[in-house]
Structure formats: C-alpha cells, structure tokens
Enzyme design. Structure first.
Site, PDB file in Angstrom:
ATOM      1  CE  LYS A 185      -4.052  -2.157   2.087  1.00 52.54           C
ATOM      2  NZ  LYS A 185      -5.067  -2.134   3.153  1.00 52.54           N
TER       3      LYS A 185
ATOM      4  CG  ASN B  82      -7.755   0.602  -0.530  1.00 54.63           C
ATOM      5  OD1 ASN B  82      -7.982   1.650  -1.131  1.00 54.63           O
ATOM      6  ND2 ASN B  82      -8.701  -0.065   0.092  1.00 54.63           N
TER       7      ASN B  82
ATOM      8  CG  ASP C 274      -8.055   0.012   3.567  1.00 51.56           C
ATOM      9  OD1 ASP C 274      -8.711  -0.858   2.963  1.00 51.56           O
ATOM     10  OD2 ASP C 274      -6.810   0.082   3.524  1.00 51.56           O
TER      11      ASP C 274
ATOM     12  CG  ASN D 253       0.208   0.397  19.324  1.00 49.35           C
ATOM     13  OD1 ASN D 253      -0.523  -0.511  18.976  1.00 49.35           O
ATOM     14  ND2 ASN D 253       1.476   0.475  18.919  1.00 49.35           N
TER      15      ASN D 253
ATOM     16  CB  THR E  90       4.986  -0.205  20.451  1.00 51.75           C
ATOM     17  OG1 THR E  90       5.136  -1.628  20.480  1.00 51.75           O
ATOM     18  CG2 THR E  90       6.349   0.454  20.361  1.00 51.75           C
TER      19      THR E  90
ATOM     20  CE1 TYR F  69     -11.640 -11.774   6.694  1.00 55.76           C
ATOM     21  CE2 TYR F  69     -11.188  -9.443   6.990  1.00 55.76           C
ATOM     22  CZ  TYR F  69     -11.025 -10.613   6.295  1.00 55.76           C
ATOM     23  OH  TYR F  69     -10.222 -10.634   5.182  1.00 55.76           O
TER      24      TYR F  69
HETATM   25  N1  LIG Z   1     -11.669  -6.065   8.211  1.00 53.87           N
HETATM   26  C1  LIG Z   1     -10.818  -5.601   7.320  1.00 53.87           C
HETATM   27  O1  LIG Z   1     -11.182  -5.280   6.181  1.00 53.87           O
HETATM   28  C2  LIG Z   1      -9.379  -5.416   7.707  1.00 53.87           C
HETATM   29  C3  LIG Z   1      -8.565  -4.520   6.993  1.00 53.87           C
HETATM   30  C4  LIG Z   1      -7.234  -4.365   7.381  1.00 53.87           C
HETATM   31  C5  LIG Z   1      -6.735  -5.098   8.444  1.00 53.87           C
HETATM   32  N2  LIG Z   1      -7.541  -5.968   9.100  1.00 53.87           N
HETATM   33  C6  LIG Z   1      -7.021  -6.729  10.263  1.00 53.87           C
HETATM   34  O2  LIG Z   1      -6.551  -5.794  11.216  1.00 53.87           O
HETATM   35  C7  LIG Z   1      -5.480  -6.334  11.958  1.00 53.87           C
HETATM   36  C8  LIG Z   1      -4.324  -5.350  12.008  1.00 53.87           C
HETATM   37  O3  LIG Z   1      -3.805  -5.169  10.697  1.00 53.87           O
HETATM   38  P1  LIG Z   1      -2.610  -4.150  10.413  1.00 53.87           P
HETATM   39  O4  LIG Z   1      -2.343  -4.210   8.963  1.00 53.87           O
HETATM   40  O5  LIG Z   1      -2.848  -2.826  11.050  1.00 53.87           O
HETATM   41  O6  LIG Z   1      -1.413  -4.866  11.214  1.00 53.87           O
HETATM   42  P2  LIG Z   1      -0.029  -4.226  11.700  1.00 53.87           P
HETATM   43  O7  LIG Z   1       0.303  -3.001  10.921  1.00 53.87           O
HETATM   44  O8  LIG Z   1       0.930  -5.350  11.762  1.00 53.87           O
HETATM   45  O9  LIG Z   1      -0.339  -3.745  13.218  1.00 53.87           O
HETATM   46  C9  LIG Z   1      -0.551  -4.697  14.234  1.00 53.87           C
HETATM   47  C10 LIG Z   1      -1.062  -4.006  15.495  1.00 53.87           C
HETATM   48  O10 LIG Z   1      -1.333  -5.042  16.457  1.00 53.87           O
HETATM   49  C11 LIG Z   1      -0.625  -4.737  17.662  1.00 53.87           C
HETATM   50  N3  LIG Z   1      -0.231  -5.960  18.361  1.00 53.87           N
HETATM   51  C12 LIG Z   1       0.393  -7.039  17.825  1.00 53.87           C
HETATM   52  N4  LIG Z   1       0.627  -7.959  18.782  1.00 53.87           N
HETATM   53  C13 LIG Z   1       0.130  -7.443  19.945  1.00 53.87           C
HETATM   54  C14 LIG Z   1       0.049  -7.918  21.292  1.00 53.87           C
HETATM   55  N5  LIG Z   1       0.541  -9.107  21.653  1.00 53.87           N
HETATM   56  N6  LIG Z   1      -0.561  -7.130  22.193  1.00 53.87           N
HETATM   57  C15 LIG Z   1      -1.070  -5.927  21.852  1.00 53.87           C
HETATM   58  N7  LIG Z   1      -1.012  -5.417  20.610  1.00 53.87           N
HETATM   59  C16 LIG Z   1      -0.426  -6.170  19.670  1.00 53.87           C
HETATM   60  C17 LIG Z   1       0.579  -3.957  17.212  1.00 53.87           C
HETATM   61  O11 LIG Z   1       1.108  -3.260  18.307  1.00 53.87           O
HETATM   62  P3  LIG Z   1       2.673  -2.854  18.332  1.00 53.87           P
HETATM   63  O12 LIG Z   1       2.783  -1.584  17.542  1.00 53.87           O
HETATM   64  O13 LIG Z   1       2.978  -2.697  19.759  1.00 53.87           O
HETATM   65  O14 LIG Z   1       3.431  -3.988  17.679  1.00 53.87           O
HETATM   66  C18 LIG Z   1      -0.056  -3.060  16.144  1.00 53.87           C
HETATM   67  O15 LIG Z   1      -0.735  -1.988  16.735  1.00 53.87           O
HETATM   68  C19 LIG Z   1      -5.130  -7.665  11.279  1.00 53.87           C
HETATM   69  O16 LIG Z   1      -5.708  -8.704  12.037  1.00 53.87           O
HETATM   70  C20 LIG Z   1      -5.789  -7.560   9.927  1.00 53.87           C
HETATM   71  O17 LIG Z   1      -6.185  -8.814   9.424  1.00 53.87           O
HETATM   72  C21 LIG Z   1      -8.856  -6.126   8.768  1.00 53.87           C
END
Ligand SMILES: NC(=O)c1ccc[n+]([C@@H]2O[C@H](COP(=O)([O-])OP(=O)(O)OC[C@H]3O[C@@H](n4cnc5c(N)ncnc54)[C@H](OP(=O)(O)O)[C@@H]3O)[C@@H](O)[C@H]2O)c1
Length: 282
Positions: free
Chosen positions: A70, A91, A107, A157, A159, A228
């Site tokens: 992206k 996207n 998004d 968050n 972090t 989801y």
């Molecule tokens: N429904 C939809 O259309 C849609 C669209 C996009 C994404 N999603 C879903 O949204 C989720 C996040 O996606 P993303 O692209 O934003 O991922 P990302 O950029 O990798 O971000 C992950 C986030 O999760 C946090 N995290 C990871 N492990 C953790 C833990 N053990 N405890 C607390 N926080 C934790 C991270 O915190 P840190 O910064 O501390 O690592 C960060 O804030 C995914 O599950 C994805 O499948 C859904």
C-alpha cells in the site's frame, strides 16, 4: 463467461492467496451480469512499481493493492485523492484513459460504512472513539473516524512510540484531537467513549485475545473489531455479553471494495446478505 471486450481488474499482494477480494468482485460481476474479470495478482515487493506501471499497457481498468504494497503504491501512482494523501497509503488504483494512475484509499470508507450498517443508532458526534492498535489498519480508522465527526480519538497501542508517531503524522490533518495512550492506561481510556475499535491482530485465529477490561466502557458504546477470523472475536463476545451493540470486521472488507468496483466496472454495487455468504461462507 467473458468476452474479448471484458474489463479487467485485480488485486496485487504478496502473498495474495488469502485475499477474499476475487470472491467479492467475482460475486458482483456475476450478480450484475458485467462483462468483466477480477483476478489475483501475486506481485513480489521488488516488482510492485513495475506491475502497477504495466496496468495501462495491459488494458487493466485498475486494481486493488493489499499488504505489503500500500505504501509503495502510494509512491508509484501519478496522483492520489485527499484521503490517500493523508494516510500515505493506497488500496485502490484507477487507470485513466490517458494511461495515468490514480490512487485512492477506501479502507476508512469501508470501516465507517460497516459501522453505520451494523450500528445504525451510532452517531459520531456523541462521544470519543478509542482505537486499539497503531498499525496500518489503525491509520485508516483515525482518518475515517475524525472525518465522520467524532469529538476526540484516543489511540492506545502496546508500543506507545508507534502511537505517538501516528498522532504526530496524522493529527495535524484531522479535525479532532488525537491522543496517544499508554498500554497500561487502556482500561481507563474507555471511560465516556462512544465507540471502541480493535485494530490490532489480537483476537485473530492463532493470536491471544485482546487483553482489555471493558468495565469502564459506557453501555451505550458500540464495539467493533476489524479482525474477522473468527467473525466473533473474544472482544466482541465479551462486549455482547455486556449488552453493547457489536459490529464484526467482515463488512469493512466488503464496503471498501465498493468505490473501486464502481470506478472499474461502471456499477455501484450493494453489500447484501448473499454477498456475505458468497465471500465468507466457507
Ligand atoms: N476487516 C478488514 O477489512 C481489515 C482490513 C485491514 C486489516 N484488518 C485486520 O486488522 C489487523 C491489524 O492489521 P494491520 O495491517 O494494522 O497490522 P499491523 O500493521 O501489523 O499492526 C498490528 C497491530 O497489532 C498490535 N499488536 C500485535 N501484537 C500485539 C500484542 N501481543 N498485544 C497488543 N497489541 C499487539 C501492534 O502493536 P505494536 O505496535 O505494539 O506492535 C499493532 O498496533 C489484522 O488482524 C488484519 O487482518 C482487517
């Protein structure tokens, strides 16, 4: 069945095999009887610019761009809309007749449309929003909730520095105050909130549940999870047990696809129960 005149679009990702977008757009193409195709495009990170630049030469109407492309798509396209500019990520790519590429980001649109559809009684102006997470998805939620009219956003968050960076980057471009909240303060941050959104990976299949006590959350707050898989995350189950209106994450994916489909194939598509079954009923 498609003809030699079929319009073609697709989704570029790496990997792309998990993407549900081909099912989503494939359903709409069949439903509306459109002479068109939407295909998965496995594009390695070092080829994304080349692949996007090939779209006009191949006669594509455009494409979606998913993880991890992206930000690279944002840098590659010829122009972006205001939302994509604020988010620094694209996207949806539209090929114009002159061969130029326009990048959009839908998004946040998908998130808000899903929230409105699942919680018709929710009004943005009523109270603060709490977003858990500061990754790629959280960015779109910050912009979308601010544009929708929430009076305040609390960004929690694990972090803290990542949340602070996001606030520094997006804060000046949005209309409401956005505050980075330390992880240890997450339960208290729910006081007087009107919407809580999980944008972390917690609660997803293979990940532990989101560790968050809901006691301080007002009962009239809406709780949504953008994860989801599973459809009912532990967060949504806990919120439902407390009597909250809950909105699962599937609709975000479905609604984010609408603007691209309309731009490529000339038909504004609907999100229906049959679409949910077609995309997620496996
Ligand atoms: N429904 C939809 O259309 C849609 C669209 C996009 C994404 N999603 C879903 O949204 C989720 C996040 O996606 P993303 O692209 O934003 O991922 P990302 O950029 O990798 O971000 C992950 C986030 O999760 C946090 N995290 C990871 N492990 C953790 C833990 N053990 N405890 C607390 N926080 C934790 C991270 O915190 P840190 O910064 O501390 O690592 C960060 O804030 C995914 O599950 C994805 O499948 C859904």
């Amino acid at each position: 069945m498609i003809s030699g005149k079929a319009k073609v679009a697709g989704v570029m990702g790496w990997p792309v095999g998990h993407s549900r977008s081909p099912r989503l757009h494939g359903y709409w193409l069949a439903h509306y009887g459109i002479d068109g195709a939407y295909v998965p495009l496995a594009v390695a990170p070092d080829r994304i610019e080349q692949a996007l630049r090939a779209l006009p030469a191949l006669g594509f109407a455009g494409c979606n761009v998913t993880v991890p492309h992206k930000e690279a798509a944002f840098r590659t396209v010829d122009r972006v809309d205001a939302t994509a500019r604020r988010m620094g990520a694209v996207n949806t790519v539209i090929v114009h007749p002159d061969g130029t590429l326009e990048g959009r980001n839908t998004d946040g649109f998908g998130f808000i449309e899903n929230l409105k559809a699942g919680a018709p009684g929710w009004t943005a102006a009523t109270g603060p929003a709490v977003i858990i997470g500061a990754g790629g998805a959280a960015r779109s939620l910050v912009v979308a909730l601010a544009d929708a009219g929430v009076p305040e956003i609390r960004l929690v968050n694990r972090t803290l520095a990542r949340a602070q960076e996001l606030v520094a980057e997006l804060g000046p471009g949005v209309t409401c105050p956005v505050t980075a909240v330390p992880w240890d303060d997450r339960a208290d941050a729910l006081a007087d909130a009107h919407v809580l959104a999980n944008a972390t990976t917690q609660g997803m299949v293979g990940h532990p549940p989101l560790d968050l006590a809901l006691d301080a959350l007002p009962r009239d707050a809406v709780v949504t999870d953008i994860v989801y898989t599973p459809v009912e995350t532990p967060l949504l189950a806990a919120a439902q047990a407390r009597g909250h209106v809950v909105v699962d994450g599937r609709g975000m994916l479905l609604h984010q696809g609408r603007p691209g489909f309309e731009a490529w194939f000339g038909q504004a598509p609907q999100v229906t129960d049959a679409l949910y079954t077609a995309v997620f009923g496996d």
